[in-house]
Design an enzyme around this catalytic site. Structure first.
Site, PDB file in Angstrom:
ATOM      1  CE  LYS A 156       0.860  -9.521  15.423  1.00  0.00           C
ATOM      2  NZ  LYS A 156       1.513 -11.073  15.333  1.00  0.00           N
TER       3      LYS A 156
ATOM      4  N   GLY B  48       0.080  -4.653   4.548  1.00  0.00           N
ATOM      5  CA  GLY B  48       0.415  -2.891   4.975  1.00  0.00           C
ATOM      6  C   GLY B  48      -0.774  -2.098   4.207  1.00  0.00           C
TER       7      GLY B  48
ATOM      8  CD  GLU C 196      10.978  -2.806   5.024  1.00  0.00           C
ATOM      9  OE1 GLU C 196      10.582  -3.133   3.813  1.00  0.00           O
ATOM     10  OE2 GLU C 196      11.651  -3.556   5.823  1.00  0.00           O
TER      11      GLU C 196
ATOM     12  CB  CYS D 113      12.242  -6.653   2.465  1.00  0.00           C
ATOM     13  SG  CYS D 113      13.496  -5.523   3.372  1.00  0.00           S
TER      14      CYS D 113
ATOM     15  CD  GLU E  96       8.092  -8.961  -1.699  1.00  0.00           C
ATOM     16  OE1 GLU E  96       8.904  -8.722  -0.910  1.00  0.00           O
ATOM     17  OE2 GLU E  96       6.808  -8.901  -1.138  1.00  0.00           O
TER      18      GLU E  96
END
Length: 487
Positions: free
Chosen positions: A185, A242, A259, A293, A392
């Site tokens: 997906k 996540g 990840e 990332c 982030e």
């Protein structure tokens, strides 16, 4: 790329069970160019029924097709054919990714086009050299145990928009090498390039249902992740998402690889060659406009050279050419969406409000009437407690933070909820390795940073669980079975 309204890329069907099937959802997903702010493509959305069908097709391929009984060499040869088919599409794939997410064409041509074939071939070879089973003498001294590596089962691969091809194949390749089947997906922002995998799978003659492509947003992803027919989930994306996926998989006792985000540090030592360091930081700090990332968004500089480092980083940021991502001369393209730019601008505003000094950037480039651009931005005169040094941002925003000595630098690097990547820059490689060993992170480079296909990639703390790539990445798609023997 011209300012046009006609669709460049369009897909009418989903890829399920080796067939192109119409979606049962009446909705479609329109992909908007980050450069022109105009539609560039469209694909069908999915309903839960479509996801049910894709998972069922993957289960059928796992248990009832030739895929389940092929020997390792036959499967590896099929993966190699799949790689060949993707390689023939590499140039087109790079153009699609650039149109979808604004990655400069030099970057998509170097990474998103060719990487899927490289990763697949790597795991095909790894499958050939990894024994499916081995005999071990019993620790008790009596009998032996046959230890088998079997496919974990049906894999749900949920892929982000920043490096959609590479991060998809990080999941697809080891899954196929282990004998699993996959439901992919993609993110709605980059839904179009995912169908390149379907076209290549058909050309390569992969058995029906081994790879399935469904679409959709968060609701579709949540439905797939929690589906009772899924045996493992592999996800790359935000830490927030996540955590939610990890909670679902924990409740279901379902293996998961996550990840996630990062706020990595580049430690510049007092003996570093600053010219060489700045050249290296171009890739590790500002690739894809910071939408990476492993971005080293915190630059740690010794107080004795702080002003020098700040000036060098600012000069680097100001020198990069911003523009049309389809132009080979462009070094920085736009951010992926208007919403992403707003988030980056909010972070820059918070940095200013908190007293940090903007050395360069911090604005929308005046040269562009359209496109979700933001100038690469460098903050100075702040410490590691500042908001822009901790959260982030996922944009071209760097902070330069002073440190007193090596112990202080390591402490600052580790003073983060994340732990994905990092670098050390020094004229003494042995010293760099020593410091790299001390930093608590999943990956770290000395005077360089790259992702090695043969080595595990992943993070610690809020940067994720598990590893992709290397033998460790293959192992995460394997279920171990012990067969006890009397002799």
């Amino acid at each position: 790329m011209s300012h046009q309204t006609e669709l460049q890329y369009q897909r009418e069907h989903l890829f399920i069970g080796g067939e192109w099937r119409p979606s049962t959802s009446p909705d479609t997903i329109t992909v908007i160019s980050p450069f022109t702010e105009q539609p560039v493509g469209r694909a069908p959305d999915t309903s839960p029924a479509d996801i049910d069908a894709a998972v069922a097709a993957a289960r059928h391929a796992l248990t009832r097709s030739a895929w389940a009984t092929w020997d390792v060499e036959t499967r590896a040869a099929a993966i190699d054919r799949f790689a060949d088919a993707l390689e023939r599409r590499a140039d087109e794939t790079a153009r699609i990714v650039t149109a979808e997410n604004g990655m400069p064409i030099w970057g998509s041509s170097a990474v998103e086009g060719p990487d899927p074939a490289r990763v697949l071939r790597h795991f095909a070879q790894l499958a050939r050299t990894t024994p499916q089973e081995e005999r071990r003498p019993a620790a008790s001294g009596t009998g032996t145990t046959l230890v088998r590596r079997e496919p974990v089962g049906v894999v749900a691969a949920v892929v982000p928009w920043n490096y959609p091809q590479s991060l998809a194949v990080f999941k697809i390749a080891p899954a196929l090498a282990a004998g699993c089947t996959v439901v992919v997906k993609p993110a709605p922002e980059t839904v179009l390039d995912a169908f390149q995998f379907a076209d290549a799978a058909q050309e390569a003659g992969l058995p029906d249902g081994v790879i399935n492509i469904v679409t959709g947003g968060r609701d579709a992803g949540a439905y797939l992740v929690s589906h009772p027919g899924v045996d493992k989930v592999a996800f790359t994306g935000s830490t927030e998402a996540g955590r939610a996926i990890g909670e679902v998989c924990g409740r279901l006792l379902r293996p998961v690889t996550l990840e996630l985000g990062g706020k990595s540090a580049a430690i510049v030592l007092d003996d570093a060659d600053l010219g060489r360091t700045v050249r290296g930081l171009t890739w590790v700090c500002l690739a894809h406009s910071g939408q990476t990332c492993y971005t080293n968004s915190r630059i740690l500089a010794p107080r004795s050279r702080y002003d020098e480092v700040v000036d060098a980083i600012a000069d680097l940021a100001a020198s990069l050419q911003i523009g049309d991502p389809s132009d080979p001369a462009t070094q920085l393209g736009p951010l992926v969406s208007s919403r992403q730019r707003e988030r980056v601008e909010s972070a820059i505003a918070a940095g200013r409000a908190g007293g940090a000094r903007v050395v360069t950037g911090g604005r929308r480039p005046a040269a562009f009437e359209r496109g979700w651009f933001i100038e690469p931005t460098v903050f100075a005169d702040l410490d590691n407690s500042h908001t822009v040094a901790r959260e982030e941002i996922f944009g071209p925003v760097l902070t330069v933070i002073p440190y007193d000595d090596i112990d202080d630098a390591v402490a600052i690097a580790d003073d983060s909820p994340y732990g994905l990547a990092g670098t050390v820059w020094t004229s003494d490689e042995d010293k760099g390795i020593e410091i790299a060993r001390r930093v608590r992170t999943g990956t770290v480079g000395v005077n360089f940073y790259d992702i090695d296909l043969g080595a595990p990639f992943g993070g610690v703390k809020a940067s994720g669980l598990g590893r992709e790539l290397g033998p460790e990445g293959l192992a995460s798609y394997v279920a171990y079975k012990s067969v006890y023997l009397s002799r």
